[in-house]
Design a protein around this motif. Structure first.
Motif, mmCIF file in Angstrom:
data_model
loop_
_atom_site.group_PDB
_atom_site.id
_atom_site.type_symbol
_atom_site.label_atom_id
_atom_site.label_comp_id
_atom_site.label_asym_id
_atom_site.label_seq_id
_atom_site.Cartn_x
_atom_site.Cartn_y
_atom_site.Cartn_z
ATOM 1 N N ALA A 171 -5.038 -83.321 62.504
ATOM 2 C CA ALA A 171 -5.932 -82.341 61.870
ATOM 3 C C ALA A 171 -7.385 -82.794 61.969
ATOM 4 O O ALA A 171 -8.287 -81.989 62.253
ATOM 5 C CB ALA A 171 -5.542 -82.148 60.405
ATOM 6 N N ASN A 198 -7.434 -88.170 53.971
ATOM 7 C CA ASN A 198 -7.720 -88.358 55.393
ATOM 8 C C ASN A 198 -8.438 -87.189 56.061
ATOM 9 O O ASN A 198 -9.097 -87.384 57.087
ATOM 10 C CB ASN A 198 -6.424 -88.637 56.162
ATOM 11 C CG ASN A 198 -5.839 -90.003 55.829
ATOM 12 O OD1 ASN A 198 -6.304 -90.697 54.937
ATOM 13 N ND2 ASN A 198 -4.796 -90.387 56.548
ATOM 14 N N VAL A 199 -8.308 -85.990 55.497
ATOM 15 C CA VAL A 199 -8.901 -84.812 56.153
ATOM 16 C C VAL A 199 -9.937 -84.129 55.264
ATOM 17 O O VAL A 199 -11.109 -84.003 55.628
ATOM 18 C CB VAL A 199 -7.821 -83.782 56.556
ATOM 19 C CG1 VAL A 199 -8.451 -82.639 57.348
ATOM 20 C CG2 VAL A 199 -6.718 -84.438 57.362
ATOM 21 N N ARG A 222 0.300 -84.071 50.139
ATOM 22 C CA ARG A 222 -0.993 -83.437 49.839
ATOM 23 C C ARG A 222 -2.080 -84.485 49.655
ATOM 24 O O ARG A 222 -3.209 -84.310 50.119
ATOM 25 C CB ARG A 222 -0.890 -82.569 48.574
ATOM 26 C CG ARG A 222 -0.111 -81.285 48.766
ATOM 27 C CD ARG A 222 -0.244 -80.369 47.564
ATOM 28 N NE ARG A 222 0.644 -79.225 47.696
ATOM 29 C CZ ARG A 222 1.843 -79.133 47.151
ATOM 30 N NH1 ARG A 222 2.295 -80.121 46.390
ATOM 31 N NH2 ARG A 222 2.591 -78.063 47.332
ATOM 32 N N ALA A 252 0.023 -85.959 60.919
ATOM 33 C CA ALA A 252 -0.501 -84.612 60.641
ATOM 34 C C ALA A 252 -1.963 -84.683 60.210
ATOM 35 O O ALA A 252 -2.795 -83.868 60.629
ATOM 36 C CB ALA A 252 0.339 -83.928 59.563
ATOM 37 N N SER A 253 -2.297 -85.676 59.391
ATOM 38 C CA SER A 253 -3.676 -85.807 58.918
ATOM 39 C C SER A 253 -4.618 -86.176 60.053
ATOM 40 O O SER A 253 -5.743 -85.658 60.132
ATOM 41 C CB SER A 253 -3.752 -86.849 57.789
ATOM 42 O OG SER A 253 -3.596 -88.177 58.267
ATOM 43 N N GLN A 300 -2.191 -87.424 50.987
ATOM 44 C CA GLN A 300 -2.519 -87.941 52.320
ATOM 45 C C GLN A 300 -3.529 -87.045 53.022
ATOM 46 O O GLN A 300 -4.515 -87.519 53.597
ATOM 47 C CB GLN A 300 -1.234 -88.031 53.162
ATOM 48 C CG GLN A 300 -1.420 -88.479 54.591
ATOM 49 C CD GLN A 300 -1.572 -89.973 54.734
ATOM 50 O OE1 GLN A 300 -0.683 -90.659 55.201
ATOM 51 N NE2 GLN A 300 -2.722 -90.499 54.344
ATOM 52 N N MET A 301 -3.319 -85.747 52.959
ATOM 53 C CA MET A 301 -4.233 -84.804 53.604
ATOM 54 C C MET A 301 -5.586 -84.761 52.881
ATOM 55 O O MET A 301 -6.636 -84.638 53.510
ATOM 56 C CB MET A 301 -3.604 -83.407 53.650
ATOM 57 C CG MET A 301 -2.265 -83.344 54.375
ATOM 58 S SD MET A 301 -2.327 -83.891 56.100
ATOM 59 C CE MET A 301 -3.069 -82.459 56.873
ATOM 60 N N GLU A 302 -5.564 -84.866 51.551
ATOM 61 C CA GLU A 302 -6.805 -84.858 50.770
ATOM 62 C C GLU A 302 -7.709 -86.018 51.189
ATOM 63 O O GLU A 302 -8.909 -85.852 51.396
ATOM 64 C CB GLU A 302 -6.496 -84.956 49.273
ATOM 65 C CG GLU A 302 -5.964 -83.681 48.649
ATOM 66 C CD GLU A 302 -7.077 -82.716 48.251
ATOM 67 O OE1 GLU A 302 -8.251 -83.093 48.330
ATOM 68 O OE2 GLU A 302 -6.750 -81.588 47.864
ATOM 69 N N TRP A 330 3.434 -87.297 58.101
ATOM 70 C CA TRP A 330 2.297 -86.826 57.299
ATOM 71 C C TRP A 330 1.012 -87.539 57.684
ATOM 72 O O TRP A 330 -0.072 -86.936 57.669
ATOM 73 C CB TRP A 330 2.604 -86.987 55.812
ATOM 74 C CG TRP A 330 3.695 -86.074 55.369
ATOM 75 C CD1 TRP A 330 4.969 -86.423 55.005
ATOM 76 C CD2 TRP A 330 3.632 -84.646 55.292
ATOM 77 N NE1 TRP A 330 5.699 -85.298 54.702
ATOM 78 C CE2 TRP A 330 4.900 -84.197 54.867
ATOM 79 C CE3 TRP A 330 2.639 -83.704 55.538
ATOM 80 C CZ2 TRP A 330 5.196 -82.844 54.682
ATOM 81 C CZ3 TRP A 330 2.917 -82.362 55.353
ATOM 82 C CH2 TRP A 330 4.188 -81.945 54.933
ATOM 83 N N TYR A 331 1.110 -88.822 58.046
ATOM 84 C CA TYR A 331 -0.076 -89.527 58.520
ATOM 85 C C TYR A 331 -0.549 -88.930 59.841
ATOM 86 O O TYR A 331 -1.742 -88.656 60.028
ATOM 87 C CB TYR A 331 0.225 -91.020 58.691
ATOM 88 C CG TYR A 331 -0.957 -91.785 59.245
ATOM 89 C CD1 TYR A 331 -2.098 -91.983 58.475
ATOM 90 C CD2 TYR A 331 -0.941 -92.315 60.533
ATOM 91 C CE1 TYR A 331 -3.192 -92.677 58.974
ATOM 92 C CE2 TYR A 331 -2.023 -93.012 61.035
ATOM 93 C CZ TYR A 331 -3.150 -93.192 60.255
ATOM 94 O OH TYR A 331 -4.227 -93.866 60.763
#
Length: 270
Positions: A151, A104-105, A98, A147-148, A100-102, A144-145
């Motif tokens: 996205a 990078n995205v 989460r 995925a970010s 990572q997504m917060e 996960w990287y």
């Protein structure tokens, strides 16, 4: 009138080089990062430094307000803040995923939301999102990287067509291998997250193969110059790429089917 630029993640690497280059070329540059003291080297070039955390909404809102209060406008947003948390999808905690997504995205998306009203009012603006060739090709142990960045690519494509009628450009920059803190941190995290993992043997081989390429990576100024080129283009492209293995990797993605790419990656793990 000098264009006003905000660069997130300006405390090192691509962000720092870009802040330096744009300031030298007559832009009014605000460099933002969590650790303001790490941007001291930019001050002699006229870069204005500001504290900002891309996972803290109050911090981002305050930073944008500060710039608008002092300059009256913000012409260019460069969403550069980001990092790579590597590890097998099974091994990485959802808490880390989460975050990572917060960073990078969602951080990039929130900053875009904050600057768009002013850009729309002036019918001018540029949003530069620093993606990666990792937003086009996914390797093992970077789920996960990847995925970010995948996205961020999709988000940018949607946003580009939403805001183009208002005179705003959205541009993706897709670096290849660049000499920054990113690589060592990402692969240190990979090995730490895999110490007791069933994937440990494969991870060690993968990390060893990556580290052998690091001396060949391009300097960050390659991407800084590419960003300047994209900003100053009268009709900018949707995507620009540069850096070690960027062009060959993107060409490989176009020419090879998924099965062929999978075979290449599996060979690395043998």
């Amino acid at each position: 009138m000098q264009p006003v630029v905000l660069i997130s993640g300006a405390s090192s690497g691509i962000g720092m080089e870009t802040a330096h280059l744009l300031a030298e070329n007559g832009y009014t540059v605000y460099g933002a990062a969590r650790r303001v003291e790490r941007m001291d080297a930019l001050k002699p070039y006229g870069v204005k430094t500001i504290g900002m955390d891309v996972v803290d909404d109050k911090s981002m809102t305050a930073a944008i307000k500060h710039i608008l209060d002092n300059e009256g406008r913000l012409d260019i947003l460069i969403n550069n803040a980001g990092f790579g948390f590597y590890g097998a999808v099974e091994d990485v905690s959802l808490e880390d995923a989460r975050y990572q997504m917060e960073v990078n995205v969602l951080g990039a998306a929130r900053l875009a939301q904050l600057v768009l009203p002013g850009m729309r009012d002036r019918r001018y603006g540029k949003i530069i999102n620093i993606s990666s060739i990792a937003g086009k090709v996914a390797t093992p142990f970077g789920g996960w990287y990847h995925a970010s960045k995948f996205a961020l690519e999709g988000l940018s494509d949607s946003l580009r067509n939403e805001v183009k009628p208002f005179g705003i450009d959205v541009i993706l920059i897709e670096p290849g291998g660049i000499k920054t803190e990113w690589g060592p941190i990402a692969f240190d995290n990979l090995e730490k997250s895999s110490e007791k993992s069933v994937y440990k043997v494969a991870v060690t081989k993968f990390a060893t193969a990556f580290r052998k390429t690091m001396d060949k990576h391009s300097d960050p100024d390659v991407i800084a110059k590419l960003i300047l080129k994209a900003i100053e283009a009268e009709r900018p492209k949707a995507r620009y790429s540069a850096g070690y293995m960027a062009k060959p990797t993107l060409l490989m993605r176009k020419l090879l089917c998924d099965k062929m790419l999978d075979s290449l990656f599996l060979q690395m793990l043998k």
